[in-house]
Design an enzyme around this catalytic site. Structure first.
Site, PDB file in Angstrom:
ATOM      1  N   GLN A   1      -5.206  -1.597   3.889  1.00  0.00           N
ATOM      2  CA  GLN A   1      -4.293  -1.352   5.007  1.00  0.00           C
ATOM      3  C   GLN A   1      -4.904  -0.306   5.933  1.00  0.00           C
ATOM      4  OE1 GLN A   1      -0.360   0.812   5.013  1.00  0.00           O
ATOM      5  NE2 GLN A   1       0.406  -1.260   5.427  1.00  0.00           N
TER       6      GLN A   1
ATOM      7  N   LYS B   1       2.452  -4.950   8.820  1.00  0.00           N
ATOM      8  CA  LYS B   1       3.660  -4.546   8.113  1.00  0.00           C
ATOM      9  C   LYS B   1       4.431  -3.619   9.043  1.00  0.00           C
ATOM     10  CE  LYS B   1       5.380  -2.950   3.636  1.00  0.00           C
ATOM     11  NZ  LYS B   1       6.052  -1.661   3.851  1.00  0.00           N
TER      12      LYS B   1
ATOM     13  N   ASP C   1      14.090  -3.044  -1.563  1.00  0.00           N
ATOM     14  CA  ASP C   1      15.086  -3.201  -2.623  1.00  0.00           C
ATOM     15  C   ASP C   1      14.764  -4.327  -3.596  1.00  0.00           C
ATOM     16  OD1 ASP C   1      16.315  -1.146  -1.341  1.00  0.00           O
ATOM     17  OD2 ASP C   1      18.030  -2.291  -0.609  1.00  0.00           O
TER      18      ASP C   1
ATOM     19  N   PRO D   1       0.841  -1.203   0.000  1.00  0.00           N
ATOM     20  CA  PRO D   1       0.000   0.000   0.000  1.00  0.00           C
ATOM     21  C   PRO D   1       0.872   1.246   0.000  1.00  0.00           C
ATOM     22  CG  PRO D   1       0.036  -1.015   2.182  1.00  0.00           C
ATOM     23  CD  PRO D   1       0.749  -1.956   1.267  1.00  0.00           C
ATOM     24  N   MET D   2       0.610   2.144  -0.944  1.00  0.00           N
ATOM     25  CA  MET D   2       1.373   3.387  -1.030  1.00  0.00           C
ATOM     26  C   MET D   2       0.400   4.553  -1.139  1.00  0.00           C
ATOM     27  SD  MET D   2       4.559   2.308  -3.559  1.00  0.00           S
ATOM     28  CE  MET D   2       3.577   1.300  -4.696  1.00  0.00           C
TER      29      MET D   2
ATOM     30  N   CYS E   1       5.199   3.080   8.982  1.00  0.00           N
ATOM     31  CA  CYS E   1       5.332   4.407   8.395  1.00  0.00           C
ATOM     32  C   CYS E   1       6.414   5.199   9.131  1.00  0.00           C
ATOM     33  CB  CYS E   1       4.008   5.159   8.458  1.00  0.00           C
ATOM     34  SG  CYS E   1       4.089   6.807   7.712  1.00  0.00           S
TER      35      CYS E   1
ATOM     36  N   GLY F   1       6.960  -2.481  -3.470  1.00  0.00           N
ATOM     37  CA  GLY F   1       6.586  -1.093  -3.282  1.00  0.00           C
ATOM     38  C   GLY F   1       7.080  -0.229  -4.423  1.00  0.00           C
ATOM     39  N   ARG F   2       8.131   0.541  -4.157  1.00  0.00           N
ATOM     40  CA  ARG F   2       8.593   1.537  -5.135  1.00  0.00           C
ATOM     41  C   ARG F   2       9.042   0.925  -6.460  1.00  0.00           C
ATOM     42  NH1 ARG F   2      13.305   4.073  -2.228  1.00  0.00           N
ATOM     43  NH2 ARG F   2      13.392   2.011  -1.266  1.00  0.00           N
TER      44      ARG F   2
END
Length: 384
Positions: free
Chosen positions: A82, A155, A218, A28-29, A113, A240-241
């Protein structure tokens, strides 16, 4: 060379009653993983796709912004959300609302976070330091979800900093509380998104608990996911990213876990079509102006490394209509190859480690937190 996992290693991830195959979860972003982006990624490959974070108090108080974020497309087999919060009673009530009123089939709890406005009030990655408070929240949330057969996961991060690591205790508490799985981002709150993720810590958590552990941090290419599976022994990965501007990463992951050859990297023309599809899905959530305004933040990620001039990039970042978008996209050469220099490189925010994590006064004095008033930790947080 991209190698594959053995048949035993490729078994589907089980999150309570949910089978996740391949064992890949979209992280979740905030501002990113709305229903449009989740659908775009899901069209590329199977997995579990989590809605952007919402606050428990915003949901319980029926905050309009919070409720507007609970959008799902008809193809979402499992509605996954989330939830962020600091109060056991509020978290339990929010979970009941999600399960009963929104048909949510998976609830993930955010204790990772690192944003200062969250940690300085005792939320996010700061909260697991208060072990008793964490246990209260997890037990109440799991109990609230149980009648609906909905699994609860968490998370988290390694800890506040290297001197105040919380992940092993958090993992044990999560398992004891009935959580179905634990995802660990291999960085501390102090690191934020800088430096290198510590996959050894993820391996240590896997060895410490018996519930499924998912690794995060990563994973820029499918090969990275397979390497994490081997190195850390995890049951699945959280992306994620790495997927920003690259929804096809989920296609590559599906192929890698299935042992299929890697497909060719997309040309600039194929990236244009993907971006156009993203635009259509975003507009479907609201209207043309708001949908395309939301698309703007994605432009730099989609075209990262491609030879797209500065003026054209500027105009793409200001687009407000399909006519304008199509006119700008028509100026791009569709035959340009994907920039190999971008493979394996970080995407999205990185920044530098923080000198010190912002925490409430006296936060480190004890590890209980049972009687703390943390209501302020949910004020002004993304998601209501």
């Amino acid at each position: 060379m991209l190698t594959t996992l053995s048949t035993a290693d490729k078994s589907a991830l089980k999150v309570g009653p949910i089978e996740v195959a391949p064992p890949v979860v979209l992280a979740p972003m905030a501002g990113i993983t709305n229903a449009a982006f989740r659908q775009l990624c899901r069209e590329q490959g199977a997995g579990l796709y989590v809605c952007e974070m919402i606050t428990s108090r915003g949901l319980v108080e029926r905050d309009r912004k919070t409720l507007s974020m609970l959008q799902f497309d008809p193809g979402e087999r499992v509605r996954s959300v989330q939830l962020y919060g600091v109060d056991a009673v509020i978290m339990a009530r929010a979970t009941e609302i999600l399960c009963n009123e929104y048909g949510v089939g998976h609830v993930d709890l955010n204790f990772g976070c690192p944003v200062p406005k969250v940690t300085r009030k005792g939320g996010g990655a700061a909260l697991p330091y208060k072990r008793d408070r964490l246990r209260m929240i997890l037990e109440a949330t799991v109990q609230a979800a149980a009648p609906y057969g909905v699994p609860v996961t968490i998370k988290t991060r390694i800890g506040i900093d290297n001197d105040h690591q919380t992940y092993l205790d958090a993992g044990r508490i999560a398992e004891d509380s009935g959580c179905a799985a634990i995802a660990l981002h291999g960085r501390t709150a102090q690191q934020a998104y800088a430096g290198q993720a510590d996959w050894n810590a993820i391996a240590a958590l896997k060895a410490h608990v018996s519930v499924p552990v998912l690794g995060n941090g990563d994973i820029w290419e499918a090969a990275d996911a397979l390497q994490m599976m081997r190195q850390a022994g995890v049951d699945g990965v959280v992306i994620g990213r790495g997927c920003l501007g690259r929804p096809w990463l989920f296609r590559d992951l599906a192929d890698a876990f299935a042992g299929r050859p890697r497909q060719p990297l997309p040309t600039l023309g194929e990236v244009k079509h993907m971006l156009r599809r993203h635009a259509e899905l975003l507009v479907g959530l609201s209207d043309e102006l708001h949908g395309l305004s939301d698309l703007r933040k994605h432009m730099a990620w989609y075209f990262k490394g491609f030879p797209v001039g500065g003026e054209l990039r500027h105009h793409l970042g200001m687009v407000s209509s399909f006519a304008e978008l199509d006119q700008l996209l028509s100026q791009l050469d569709p035959d340009v190859s994907f920039p190999a220099s971008e493979l394996g490189s970080p995407r999205g925010r990185q920044g530098a480690p923080r000198a010190k994590v912002a925490l409430p006064d006296g936060w480190l004095a004890d590890t209980s937190g049972r009687d703390l008033d943390l209501a302020a930790a949910e004020q002004g947080i993304s998601g209501g």
